[in-house]
Design a protein around this motif. Structure first.
Motif, short mmCIF file in Angstrom:
data_model
loop_
_atom_site.label_atom_id
_atom_site.label_comp_id
_atom_site.label_asym_id
_atom_site.label_seq_id
_atom_site.Cartn_x
_atom_site.Cartn_y
_atom_site.Cartn_z
N GLU A 1 -6.64 47.13 33.54
CA GLU A 1 -8.04 47.30 33.88
C GLU A 1 -8.50 46.30 34.95
OE1 GLU A 1 -10.54 47.34 30.32
OE2 GLU A 1 -10.72 49.50 30.68
N LEU A 2 -7.84 45.16 35.00
CA LEU A 2 -8.15 44.15 36.02
C LEU A 2 -7.46 44.46 37.35
CD1 LEU A 2 -7.83 40.94 33.81
CD2 LEU A 2 -9.95 41.81 34.82
N GLY A 3 -6.66 45.52 37.37
CA GLY A 3 -5.97 45.91 38.59
C GLY A 3 -4.56 45.37 38.70
N ILE A 4 -4.03 44.81 37.60
CA ILE A 4 -2.66 44.29 37.59
C ILE A 4 -1.75 45.39 37.06
CG2 ILE A 4 -1.13 42.49 36.73
CD1 ILE A 4 -3.70 40.79 36.27
N ASN A 5 -1.05 46.08 37.94
CA ASN A 5 -0.33 47.29 37.55
C ASN A 5 1.17 47.11 37.41
OD1 ASN A 5 -2.66 49.04 37.55
ND2 ASN A 5 -2.67 48.84 39.77
N ALA A 6 1.72 46.02 37.94
CA ALA A 6 3.16 45.78 37.84
C ALA A 6 3.39 44.67 36.82
CB ALA A 6 3.73 45.39 39.18
N LEU A 7 3.96 45.03 35.67
CA LEU A 7 4.14 44.08 34.57
C LEU A 7 5.58 44.09 34.11
CD1 LEU A 7 0.98 45.07 32.50
CD2 LEU A 7 1.21 43.05 33.94
N GLU A 8 6.11 42.92 33.82
CA GLU A 8 7.41 42.79 33.16
C GLU A 8 7.15 42.35 31.72
OE1 GLU A 8 9.89 40.02 35.17
OE2 GLU A 8 9.68 41.01 37.12
N ILE A 9 7.90 42.92 30.80
CA ILE A 9 7.78 42.55 29.39
C ILE A 9 9.11 41.96 28.92
CG2 ILE A 9 7.23 43.34 27.06
CD1 ILE A 9 4.93 43.67 29.04
N GLU A 10 9.07 40.76 28.42
CA GLU A 10 10.25 40.13 27.84
C GLU A 10 10.02 39.97 26.34
OE1 GLU A 10 11.68 37.25 31.56
OE2 GLU A 10 10.68 36.39 29.82
N ASP A 11 10.78 40.73 25.56
CA ASP A 11 10.71 40.58 24.11
C ASP A 11 12.07 40.92 23.52
OD1 ASP A 11 10.92 43.38 23.94
OD2 ASP A 11 8.75 43.65 23.85
N GLY A 12 12.15 40.90 22.21
CA GLY A 12 13.41 41.17 21.55
C GLY A 12 13.44 42.49 20.83
N ILE A 13 12.56 43.42 21.22
CA ILE A 13 12.49 44.71 20.54
C ILE A 13 13.42 45.70 21.24
CG2 ILE A 13 11.02 46.64 19.90
CD1 ILE A 13 8.68 44.74 19.83
N PRO A 14 14.44 46.22 20.53
CA PRO A 14 15.29 47.24 21.14
C PRO A 14 14.54 48.54 21.28
CG PRO A 14 15.87 46.93 18.84
CD PRO A 14 14.84 45.89 19.16
N CYS A 15 14.82 49.26 22.35
CA CYS A 15 14.16 50.54 22.60
C CYS A 15 15.13 51.66 22.27
CB CYS A 15 13.71 50.64 24.05
SG CYS A 15 12.87 52.17 24.44
N ASP A 16 14.76 52.53 21.35
CA ASP A 16 15.60 53.66 20.99
C ASP A 16 14.69 54.83 20.64
OD1 ASP A 16 18.15 54.37 18.48
OD2 ASP A 16 17.67 55.32 20.38
N ASP A 17 14.15 55.45 21.68
CA ASP A 17 13.19 56.52 21.50
C ASP A 17 13.85 57.88 21.70
OD1 ASP A 17 10.99 54.47 23.34
OD2 ASP A 17 10.99 54.76 21.17
N VAL A 18 13.45 58.88 20.92
CA VAL A 18 13.94 60.23 21.10
C VAL A 18 12.96 60.98 21.98
CG1 VAL A 18 14.49 62.39 19.98
CG2 VAL A 18 15.13 60.24 18.89
N ILE A 19 13.43 61.46 23.12
CA ILE A 19 12.59 62.16 24.07
C ILE A 19 13.16 63.54 24.31
CG2 ILE A 19 11.69 62.15 26.42
CD1 ILE A 19 11.83 59.16 26.37
#
Length: 315
Positions: free
Chosen positions: A24-42
């Motif tokens: 909302e502040l106009g910051i559109n490019a973000l990196e996320i560093e966490d320890g959550i594995p991503c395993d989504d069914v698409i």
């Protein structure tokens, strides 16, 4: 050239809400560093991004963004956003670390985070990777997001890609509101669109999207790009046209989609479909109401994490 790197030290549970306010502040490019594995069914197929070996989820998260010069006003807005989220959930330390890095360091760091992945039968890979698509996946996009544009890996973009895969028909005319890196434009053309028109408020998008069209061997006459705020710019609305599009995609913020709803209705053909995303879950009902109030019929709502895609039709 140097960049300012800002790192917000927070929690995984607060990361989506903080990211929403940052956009909302106009910051559109973000990196996320966490320890959550991503395993989504698409769409019945598995999407996974493997974390570096040894990383586990400890509940902590770093949200990283970059500016080309210091902006104290924006930084105050960021700190207020963290405080606002902290009023109703645990944001952890909630601190913001500032670091100056040079351009080469930035580009090399970015490449650590963007890796190839699949959405249904579409394989999306960075331009610097030479990997082949998995067996059974017959559509490929090579993308270089540049410094400030999307890769397709975020939930909101994946929801839009799924919508294109489901609703787009051969020779459809498509409007992309907020085209950014051009990834949704390229996706639509790969799935049979005859032409894509894109609007965005940032003129840099034209060069970035144009480069990505070239990398994917898309003729330039397949896309038309306009710069400006279509919500309030009547001349731009006229250029884009009324009752012109079979499909409209809007992967932007809820608070932008809501006032844009009348423009979306006007631009859609009767029988046309709008695919919206970029909607944090607590804004879902507001967006649905805005679309319904202008005469669009909600036909599908999908969730991925805390993000929502609302699909509507002009009857």
């Amino acid at each position: 050239m140097s960049y300012i790197k800002y790192t917000i030290n927070t929690t995984t549970i607060a990361s989506d809400d903080i990211c929403y306010y940052l956009t909302e502040l106009g910051i559109n490019a973000l990196e996320i560093e966490d320890g959550i594995p991503c395993d989504d069914v698409i769409q019945g197929k598995n999407y996974s991004e493997l974390l570096p070996e040894g990383i586990t989820d400890d509940g902590k998260c770093n949200i990283i963004f970059y500016l080309d010069e210091p902006d104290d006003t924006l930084l105050c807005g960021v700190k207020k956003a963290i405080d606002d989220v902290g009023s109703y959930m645990d944001v952890g330390a909630g601190t913001v670390k500032t670091e100056v890095i040079d351009n080469d360091d930035y580009l090399n760091k970015w490449k650590e985070y963007f890796h190839s992945f699949c959405v249904g039968d579409l394989y999306i890979k960075p331009t610097w990777e030479t990997s082949d698509a998995p067996k059974g996946v017959d559509k490929v996009i090579s993308i270089d997001p540049g410094i400030a544009f999307g890769t397709g890996a975020h939930e909101t973009t994946k929801l839009c890609i799924e919508g294109i895969q489901k609703y787009l028909q051969a020779n459809d005319n498509v409007l992309d509101l907020g085209f950014g890196s051009g990834i949704l434009d390229i996706t639509a053309l790969l799935y049979g669109a005859s032409h894509v028109t894109g609007t965005d408020i940032d003129s840099v998008c034209v060069e970035v999207a144009g480069d990505n069209l070239a990398v994917n061997n898309i003729p330039t006459d397949k896309c038309t790009f306009h710069i400006g705020d279509i919500t309030g710019d009547k001349a731009l609305q006229d250029n884009v046209g009324a009752e012109t599009y079979d499909i409209i995609v809007a992967n932007i913020l809820a608070d932008i989609i809501i006032p844009m709803a009348p423009v979306i209705y006007s631009a859609l053909k009767f029988g046309g479909t709008v695919i919206t995303s970029g909607i944090i879950d607590f804004k879902e009902q507001e967006v649905a109401k805005a679309l319904s109030d202008v005469g669009l019929k909600i036909t599908e709502t999908k969730h991925l994490g805390e993000w929502v895609s609302i699909v509507a039709m002009k009857e």
